[in-house]
Scaffold this motif. Structure first.
Motif, PDB file in Angstrom:
ATOM      1  N   GLU A   1      27.414 -24.457 -46.166  1.00 14.81           N
ATOM      2  CA  GLU A   1      26.167 -23.852 -46.631  1.00 14.81           C
ATOM      3  C   GLU A   1      25.390 -23.334 -45.431  1.00 14.81           C
ATOM      4  OE1 GLU A   1      25.649 -26.638 -50.609  1.00 14.81           O
ATOM      5  OE2 GLU A   1      24.099 -26.668 -49.083  1.00 14.81           O
TER       6      GLU A   1
ATOM      7  N   ALA B   1      21.751 -21.436 -44.165  1.00 17.64           N
ATOM      8  CA  ALA B   1      20.368 -21.192 -44.581  1.00 17.64           C
ATOM      9  C   ALA B   1      19.558 -20.843 -43.341  1.00 17.64           C
ATOM     10  CB  ALA B   1      19.788 -22.411 -45.278  1.00 17.64           C
TER      11      ALA B   1
ATOM     12  N   LEU C   1      15.620 -21.170 -41.610  1.00 20.33           N
ATOM     13  CA  LEU C   1      14.264 -21.680 -41.724  1.00 20.33           C
ATOM     14  C   LEU C   1      13.303 -20.502 -41.878  1.00 20.33           C
ATOM     15  CD1 LEU C   1      13.897 -24.732 -39.334  1.00 20.33           C
ATOM     16  CD2 LEU C   1      14.825 -24.575 -41.630  1.00 20.33           C
TER      17      LEU C   1
ATOM     18  N   GLU D   1      13.985 -20.280 -49.829  1.00 20.66           N
ATOM     19  CA  GLU D   1      14.787 -20.081 -51.036  1.00 20.66           C
ATOM     20  C   GLU D   1      14.609 -21.224 -52.036  1.00 20.66           C
ATOM     21  OE1 GLU D   1      18.714 -19.169 -49.387  1.00 20.66           O
ATOM     22  OE2 GLU D   1      18.266 -17.053 -49.784  1.00 20.66           O
TER      23      GLU D   1
ATOM     24  N   ILE E   1      18.976 -18.778 -54.634  1.00 18.91           N
ATOM     25  CA  ILE E   1      19.552 -18.411 -53.350  1.00 18.91           C
ATOM     26  C   ILE E   1      19.874 -16.934 -53.365  1.00 18.91           C
ATOM     27  CG2 ILE E   1      21.636 -18.695 -51.995  1.00 18.91           C
ATOM     28  CD1 ILE E   1      21.547 -21.592 -52.595  1.00 18.91           C
TER      29      ILE E   1
ATOM     30  N   HIS F   1      24.359 -16.512 -49.954  1.00 21.67           N
ATOM     31  CA  HIS F   1      25.613 -16.834 -50.623  1.00 21.67           C
ATOM     32  C   HIS F   1      26.802 -16.267 -49.866  1.00 21.67           C
ATOM     33  CE1 HIS F   1      24.246 -17.902 -54.891  1.00 21.67           C
ATOM     34  NE2 HIS F   1      25.073 -18.825 -54.489  1.00 21.67           N
TER      35      HIS F   1
ATOM     36  N   ASP G   1      26.892 -27.707 -42.674  1.00 19.19           N
ATOM     37  CA  ASP G   1      25.574 -27.099 -42.856  1.00 19.19           C
ATOM     38  C   ASP G   1      25.205 -26.312 -41.614  1.00 19.19           C
ATOM     39  OD1 ASP G   1      24.367 -28.103 -45.439  1.00 19.19           O
ATOM     40  OD2 ASP G   1      25.056 -29.979 -44.551  1.00 19.19           O
ATOM     41  N   CYS G   2      24.923 -25.040 -41.799  1.00 16.00           N
ATOM     42  CA  CYS G   2      24.502 -24.200 -40.685  1.00 16.00           C
ATOM     43  C   CYS G   2      23.085 -23.737 -40.962  1.00 16.00           C
ATOM     44  CB  CYS G   2      25.432 -22.994 -40.540  1.00 16.00           C
ATOM     45  SG  CYS G   2      27.124 -23.473 -40.146  1.00 16.00           S
ATOM     46  N   ASP G   3      22.143 -24.282 -40.253  1.00 13.15           N
ATOM     47  CA  ASP G   3      20.739 -23.923 -40.458  1.00 13.15           C
ATOM     48  C   ASP G   3      20.229 -23.152 -39.255  1.00 13.15           C
ATOM     49  OD1 ASP G   3      21.088 -26.550 -42.269  1.00 13.15           O
ATOM     50  OD2 ASP G   3      19.470 -25.290 -43.048  1.00 13.15           O
TER      51      ASP G   3
ATOM     52  N   LEU H   1      17.722 -21.992 -36.851  1.00 11.25           N
ATOM     53  CA  LEU H   1      16.382 -22.392 -36.429  1.00 11.25           C
ATOM     54  C   LEU H   1      15.638 -21.178 -35.886  1.00 11.25           C
ATOM     55  CD1 LEU H   1      17.122 -25.812 -34.685  1.00 11.25           C
ATOM     56  CD2 LEU H   1      16.785 -25.311 -37.096  1.00 11.25           C
TER      57      LEU H   1
ATOM     58  N   LEU I   1       9.572 -22.172 -30.786  1.00 10.16           N
ATOM     59  CA  LEU I   1      10.111 -20.960 -31.414  1.00 10.16           C
ATOM     60  C   LEU I   1       9.417 -19.724 -30.847  1.00 10.16           C
ATOM     61  CD1 LEU I   1      10.114 -22.149 -35.152  1.00 10.16           C
ATOM     62  CD2 LEU I   1      12.123 -21.882 -33.672  1.00 10.16           C
TER      63      LEU I   1
ATOM     64  N   ARG J   1      20.867 -29.786 -50.793  1.00  4.95           N
ATOM     65  CA  ARG J   1      19.914 -28.751 -50.430  1.00  4.95           C
ATOM     66  C   ARG J   1      19.108 -28.364 -51.676  1.00  4.95           C
ATOM     67  NH1 ARG J   1      20.506 -25.388 -45.756  1.00  4.95           N
ATOM     68  NH2 ARG J   1      22.374 -26.487 -45.084  1.00  4.95           N
TER      69      ARG J   1
ATOM     70  N   SER K   1      17.434 -25.700 -52.250  1.00  4.58           N
ATOM     71  CA  SER K   1      17.643 -24.305 -52.663  1.00  4.58           C
ATOM     72  C   SER K   1      18.896 -24.196 -53.516  1.00  4.58           C
ATOM     73  CB  SER K   1      17.768 -23.397 -51.446  1.00  4.58           C
ATOM     74  OG  SER K   1      18.858 -23.800 -50.641  1.00  4.58           O
TER      75      SER K   1
ATOM     76  N   GLY L   1      27.824 -16.562 -56.159  1.00  2.00           N
ATOM     77  CA  GLY L   1      27.938 -15.883 -54.887  1.00  2.00           C
ATOM     78  C   GLY L   1      28.846 -14.657 -54.958  1.00  2.00           C
TER      79      GLY L   1
END
Lengths: 237, 237, 237, 237, 237, 237
Positions: free
Chosen positions: A64, A66, A68, A79, A85, A90, A117-119, A121, B23, B78, B80, D87
């Protein structure tokens, strides 16, 4: 002589930083940086697989992606708050999952699930390619921790390439990305084969020669990233 | 002699770290750490206010709290992806928003909106109090950048307190939090007044004497945090 | 001399009415009135518990709060039509559930579920405290009907308190609630202990003396409500 | 000698059928058939553009793709019933939209919107490429009806290619698609340039030579489709 | 001799009770009871009409129906919690809205909206017909309060009829409803015309003679209800 | 002498076309046309029944109705994109399901499910009645293919009738439908009994004589449709 704003050569990656074990809880975790782009990749392992795969003896890797809200130039809506989403999210989640599964031996993994999980930042172009590149390292750490190193059949890395003002360039930051006539994301294995090629004309269609130039650039970039991944993994985790 | 696992005195905070400008994009941003708890707080400023407030001459500060899936011991789904925000998330988002608005002069802010995002990167108890404490610093930076420092009428900090095995303790990590008979989150202004008091009996109701002991502990903790916030803001941003 | 619009003393409850068995179907049901505030509380019992609790031998009590659209001054949109539950609704549902679980012995209840529904038919301030106070009576009736009276370890009641024009007052109707500088909801057991304390500064932070005055007022109000609950339950159901 | 189940040469398209004006209401509509795959493409024109584009003088073309539940081998659930779009659907809708926008001159279109709907009535592989190929013809009809033929700067067609048992093949039906080691969708303009290249290794990564062979095959297939589109449009609408 | 469980004649209504002004806030409100079925009907008036009707000079009447979770024999899930409204709820809301609009002169109402809410507090068959019957009275009160009595062009009432064991019966409670072979809901104006006829065979199709018998019964029931509505409205509101 | 725009007699159906086996995958499929109204009906069979029916030995027939966005005069939004199904769609889906179940012997069907999908490709009035009429034929084909012909206890067809300018008419196209004072949909079995009668006054309530005239017209129309269904089924499938 380079004309890139950040002074790089056209076939040069941004400074890449791969920090392993950034989190305490997941089996593998990496903070990966492609220049100002910063993605937190976590690989959480759990016993068992989704219902549709039970009893198959095969493992499952899924992802997944997303972002920030404050990661982008202008804050983007959350989302979870929108309750749905978006298509882009997706699309990238599916891309990351397919890319990592390309180097996984489901049988060797056994009936275990690794959730990636790839978030993002901070976003400055190339978030999906940074995500794949970092997620591979987190996945490798998770396989090691699960004591199934043989579940990994190879390595995988990804990079963006594009044509800006007629010039093919490697690893585009945001300012280049928005100006690119053609934009391509390429995912390759450590031994130089293609896993995904996704090229899109932005406004102007591209010809075969341009396509070939972009592919060559991507091959160079993925080779560099493969080396950096290997170095990161050779350091004690 | 302390009996806390991490060796702290009962009225002692965990190591607190406030890193400003983590950030590039938002007007203010802070990575706040309460021990292993790590929350990324961003304050994004934009001109204009929500429709229902237009033409009032007043500004608006609002907040959203969320947790990355891999932040917790066991990966959490998650929101979302689930397509709906849970009650706990809603509750904390609202708490953060109210807490920050307690030190904002809407008129001095003018018709500007500051959107606070608190994303928990790693959770080890006290995520909401860390979020408030860090968000205040991000908000202060955003007000400075917007050149409306007078919009801030004071500072605000928050801490958790609880009773474990009959002993009141300050700033609970996860291992203490799950064992607490009573759990309280207290938000206070820099000049020692209360903004929010939220005490909950977990299993055993508490009496007035216990309540008083917890309030005293919270007053001590918030005063310490106020000092740390001030020190962080005194460093060049 | 009182200055309250409805002529009450500052430490006086509104007229409280507790009508048991207002509905035919649920195991317990109460129409509770705090002045013009009218909440229908139902306690529906069913065998079995949610999946995550199966086999534990423990029961489960949970609650949902909602407001009819026409309950408020100005009609409010229906949450089922909006397709999502608002933060305030979530928050109050969770509060009611926690409050009731504070007087439930899960083991004595056995693997049964009691679902509490609190639907506000008319709102004039204090809906959540009326809901808790009425729901306790419905819960007591349900435990009796289920023949597990020992599942109840005590009683629970709730009241709102607030500071209006500097004066602490008990059980705020809507006109006082919107003017309150500080607003607190307090849930207490029948033997005078605290279950929940939720105090919020509305605009102006409050000091420790004000907090103490509000707590004293709430102790008085909850004691009165406890007596009224007992009287209602002593009448034949 | 072909070894394809349907007797085609490896570089041969399935029988293609393009039926214009299949519907009464939209400005353009096409039932396109690639063998057993059948997609209904409609181009609905309306005055005005989405809010974010108002006053720009530019038009807007967007697309939605969907599949009827009974289109597939095994009935698939309706996305409207599930309440969320998957998706894959998102991904294909975006691809169709981008592909068509590649041959649209937004200025010549003026502030008009053309909404493309591609609904798969029957699926036998290649639904997205059939959709793009048919949607272009519906779009051309809509531009003619809107009397803005100059809004079209060229034509666009799409085809799938893949490697099955080591052999590159054109226009895969479902039985070949599921067995393909590598699968690529290519969108090209009528003058032989690339708009989208999306190649995916299914299990086995592919090398540069294989990629080149697939691209050559796609160039051949898109040229054939371009000719068939032109013929369909030359018949009286 | 009646064989109905509750001793009624086959063409006899259950005891009907219409209590006006049950709520303080809405312009009209009625608690209507058909035996054990109890529906709270509110008519909330507001200036203005939905966007699509603005500037037409016409008013708008719309309705929403819902059931409290504990209204039924077995608790039913809350639609707001499920996040979607079921088909039955939609269907009944639309029926109520259409029925009331049949006696509204949109022009005389002017650009005002009356929102009808029918919330079933307790269900024992015939909730939709009770809702329509009660809602009409609430609507009449709202028109009077808005000082547009001429917006009402007549009255409307509704009743259920059905065939049980071959015998046509009026106003079915739940125990009869579940056993009915045919079930019909009929909405009529005060002057004996039909607004809605909705007949459904439950298992066994019905012939024309049965249909005629049911219609006759419904005419009788609606006439009785019309009289009861008139009596309720003649009492000082 | 007819005054209908399309020259039909008042009691005459539009040209009806029933094309069986329009799709390859489902057990039964029909493209049904009532004039310009075109509905694709599919009957997909699967082993097993929904959880709540397991072990009963009974089968299950259910239906979903939907409309393609470009089916209507003005494009309508996609319900999957809106994320929720509208009341009208729900209502019609339920009507189709009930109508078909009226001629199904659940026991003879055994624990099998037949899912009916009715997708309106083009709408010109009477889409729900065309859907029922076509779906019956698809259902009959599915029962034959499942080798449970005895699961069908009869046939079912549906037609719309209405009063336009005081004249009762059969099978209304869109232009008549929008002008009808009264609109009725009638579902009947092949042996002339009623399954559903749904009459709605659009603006003007109707009297008993008008109702009778409409019912007579519907009886005639359903008899005609029954004959056409039989003829279609007598042709080799």
């Amino acid at each position: 002589m380079s004309t890139r704003e950040d002074g790089r050569a056209d076939d040069e990656l941004r400074p890449i930083k791969i920090t392993r074990n950034w989190l305490d809880h997941p089996a593998g975790s990496v903070l990966v940086e492609f220049g100002r782009t910063r993605v937190l990749c976590a690989a959480s392992a759990s016993e068992g697989v989704p219902r549709w795969r039970k009893g198959s003896g095969l493992g499952w890797v899924t992802a997944e992606y997303a972002m920030l809200p404050a990661a982008t130039n202008t804050r983007s809506d959350r989302e979870s708050v929108k309750g749905r989403i978006g298509g882009r999210t997706h699309e990238i989640s599916r891309l990351i999952g397919r890319s990592l599964r390309a180097v996984i031996d489901d049988k060797a993994l056994g009936e275990n699930t690794i959730q990636i999980d790839c978030d993002v930042l901070q976003a400055d172009g190339g978030t999906r390619t940074a995500a794949i590149t970092g997620a591979y390292v987190a996945l490798a750490d998770a396989c090691a921790k699960l004591r199934v190193p043989s579940a990994l059949t190879g390595s995988v890395a990804a990079v963006s390439v594009g044509i800006i003002d007629g010039v093919p360039r490697l690893d585009l930051p945001y300012v280049e990305d928005v100006r690119a006539e053609t934009d391509m994301n390429v995912v390759m294995t450590g031994d130089g084969k293609f896993v995904e090629v996704q090229g899109t004309a932005e406004g102007v269609a591209f010809d075969r020669a341009e396509l070939d130039a972009l592919l060559a650039l991507a091959e160079k970039g993925c080779a560099d990233l493969t080396r950096l991944q290997r170095e990161a993994l050779e350091l004690g985790g």
